[in-house]
Write a protein that holds these residues in place. Structure first.
Motif, short mmCIF file in Angstrom:
data_model
loop_
_atom_site.label_atom_id
_atom_site.label_comp_id
_atom_site.label_asym_id
_atom_site.label_seq_id
_atom_site.Cartn_x
_atom_site.Cartn_y
_atom_site.Cartn_z
N GLY A 37 -4.14 -7.70 -97.42
CA GLY A 37 -3.40 -6.60 -98.01
C GLY A 37 -2.14 -6.31 -97.24
N GLN A 38 -1.38 -5.37 -97.73
CA GLN A 38 -0.12 -5.01 -97.10
C GLN A 38 0.14 -3.53 -97.29
OE1 GLN A 38 3.26 -7.28 -98.57
NE2 GLN A 38 3.87 -7.76 -96.48
N VAL A 39 0.64 -2.88 -96.23
CA VAL A 39 1.00 -1.47 -96.32
C VAL A 39 2.06 -1.18 -95.27
CG1 VAL A 39 -0.82 -0.71 -94.72
CG2 VAL A 39 0.10 0.90 -96.39
N GLN A 40 2.97 -0.29 -95.57
CA GLN A 40 4.03 0.06 -94.64
C GLN A 40 3.45 0.73 -93.41
OE1 GLN A 40 6.85 2.86 -96.22
NE2 GLN A 40 8.01 3.04 -94.31
N GLY A 41 3.98 0.40 -92.26
CA GLY A 41 3.52 1.03 -91.03
C GLY A 41 4.03 0.29 -89.81
N ASN A 42 3.85 0.93 -88.64
CA ASN A 42 4.32 0.35 -87.38
C ASN A 42 3.17 0.04 -86.43
OD1 ASN A 42 7.15 0.80 -88.05
ND2 ASN A 42 6.65 2.97 -87.83
N GLY A 43 1.95 0.29 -86.86
CA GLY A 43 0.81 0.19 -85.97
C GLY A 43 0.15 -1.18 -85.99
N PRO A 44 -1.00 -1.29 -85.30
CA PRO A 44 -1.64 -2.58 -85.08
C PRO A 44 -2.74 -2.92 -86.07
CG PRO A 44 -2.62 -0.95 -83.67
CD PRO A 44 -1.57 -0.22 -84.47
N ALA A 45 -2.87 -2.19 -87.18
CA ALA A 45 -3.99 -2.42 -88.09
C ALA A 45 -3.88 -3.78 -88.78
CB ALA A 45 -4.05 -1.31 -89.14
N ASP A 46 -5.01 -4.46 -88.90
CA ASP A 46 -5.12 -5.63 -89.76
C ASP A 46 -5.51 -5.13 -91.15
OD1 ASP A 46 -4.64 -7.63 -87.72
OD2 ASP A 46 -6.62 -7.14 -86.94
N VAL A 47 -4.71 -5.45 -92.15
CA VAL A 47 -4.83 -4.81 -93.46
C VAL A 47 -5.43 -5.77 -94.49
CG1 VAL A 47 -3.58 -3.63 -95.30
CG2 VAL A 47 -2.84 -3.37 -92.92
N PHE A 48 -6.39 -5.25 -95.25
CA PHE A 48 -7.05 -6.00 -96.31
C PHE A 48 -7.08 -5.12 -97.57
CE2 PHE A 48 -8.49 -7.67 -92.34
CZ PHE A 48 -8.66 -9.04 -92.53
N GLN A 49 -7.54 -5.72 -98.65
CA GLN A 49 -7.62 -4.99 -99.91
C GLN A 49 -8.85 -5.43 -100.68
OE1 GLN A 49 -4.11 -5.39 -102.39
NE2 GLN A 49 -4.33 -3.28 -103.08
N ILE A 50 -9.57 -4.46 -101.20
CA ILE A 50 -10.67 -4.79 -102.12
C ILE A 50 -10.03 -5.26 -103.42
CG2 ILE A 50 -12.59 -3.81 -103.43
CD1 ILE A 50 -12.91 -1.77 -101.11
N PRO A 51 -10.45 -6.39 -103.97
CA PRO A 51 -9.82 -6.90 -105.19
C PRO A 51 -9.74 -5.84 -106.29
CG PRO A 51 -11.29 -8.55 -104.30
CD PRO A 51 -11.50 -7.31 -103.47
#
Length: 328
Positions: A221-235
């Motif tokens: 997944g993708q989301v705006q931000g400056n932090g260290p999160a690894d981003v995913f998305q439920i289909p």
């Protein structure tokens, strides 16, 4: 190494909650007196005369609980309208947000992170502390107000504590299915909460990802931000799920941030105070900000080595200062 252009600014070191992972019962908190907080004018001077000339353009207001500052809306307006500000966000527990969301938006704030560690009012109260009725309804009202006003991305931060709220991971992840909300699961870490951490331990992010994969599946997944999160998305989901894995997947080598405490100390790291600089005292003594800017530049030059050493050592041991004292 990443470009160091992100400053987390603690406006206040106190909070209207006493979360077990941040300010556990029995800890002797030494609060900074109000006259020792950086003022609105001092913050503006530091940003315009030190940080922005050194390339800082991304800012996050934190605490304690930043909405306890009576001038928080004015501070947001000041920073949002500086010509070099590229991004401004705030982290809050949302207890006071329902009455401030529109004012913050009008002042120029667009991104917000809200702590929401449980959807169960009883569990929520267990985590945030305090006697009497649960504070969950006010927090939920604050989240709804932020959603109505239009904050985007609207991120919900969840510190996962084994045996307390880890059973709610799927329910919290489900908030992203039909809302453009972004739920971030944060590994519990030992900062000022020795007894609780030793008693409960922590759940690694991959274990949480596996639970969600088994229920719905996960894609990148993708989301705006400056932090260290690894981003995913439920289909098919409108929002995303993120994982901040400071215990199991050290991200120190990717750290692009500095931290400014409510009383004016600049720190290069959440867990490492090497080279920290007192900016408030020389500022109030009328010392040259050009000289201070040189000191800050030197600390920025040392940060890659600090990042490397933290990467090599990892998050080990326990830390006596709480998150509210550091400036989360």
């Amino acid at each position: 190494m990443p470009t160091i252009d992100y400053l987390r600014i603690s406006l206040i070191d106190r909070c209207n909650f006493q979360c077990t992972y941040c300010m556990p019962e029995g800890i002797d908190l030494q609060y900074v007196q109000q006259q020792d907080w950086l003022t609105r004018g001092e913050l503006r001077r530091l940003l315009t005369e030190i940080f922005m000339p050194l390339g800082f353009s991304r800012f996050r207001l934190t605490g304690g609980e930043p909405l306890l500052r009576s001038d928080v809306v004015d501070i947001v307006r000041d920073i949002a309208h500086l010509p070099n500000t590229q991004d401004l966000a705030i982290t809050t527990n949302a207890f006071l947000l329902s009455n401030l969301a529109q004012d913050l938006w009008d002042a120029g704030l667009r991104r917000i992170n809200i702590s929401l560690d449980s959807l169960d009012p009883a569990v929520f109260q267990q985590i945030v502390g305090g006697r009497g009725r649960s504070r969950w309804p006010e927090v939920w009202a604050g989240i709804q107000a932020a959603h109505r006003v239009g904050f985007s991305p609207l991120k919900l931060n969840v510190v996962v504590i084994p045996g307390v709220n880890d059973h709610e991971v799927l329910d919290l992840a489900a908030l992203t299915l039909d809302r453009r909300w972004h739920v971030r699961f944060i590994e519990f870490m030992p900062i000022g909460n020795d007894d609780l951490f030793k008693d409960r331990g922590w759940v690694d992010s991959e274990t949480l990802r596996q639970r969600i994969r088994q229920r719905w599946g996960l894609t990148e997944g993708q989301v705006q931000g400056n932090g260290p999160a690894d981003v995913f998305q439920i289909p098919g989901a409108l929002g995303t799920v993120g994982f901040i894995s400071q215990m199991s997947e050290c991200f120190c080598d990717r750290c692009n941030r500095m931290r400014l405490s409510a009383d004016g100390w600049l720190r290069p790291c959440l867990l490492n105070e090497t080279g920290q600089i007192d900016l408030k005292t020389p500022l109030r003594q009328g010392k040259s900000l050009a000289d201070l800017r040189v000191q800050v530049a030197e600390l920025l030059g040392a940060k890659p080595d600090i990042n490397y050493k933290m990467r090599e050592s990892g998050v080990t041991g326990a830390y006596s200062r709480t998150m509210s004292q550091i400036g989360g």
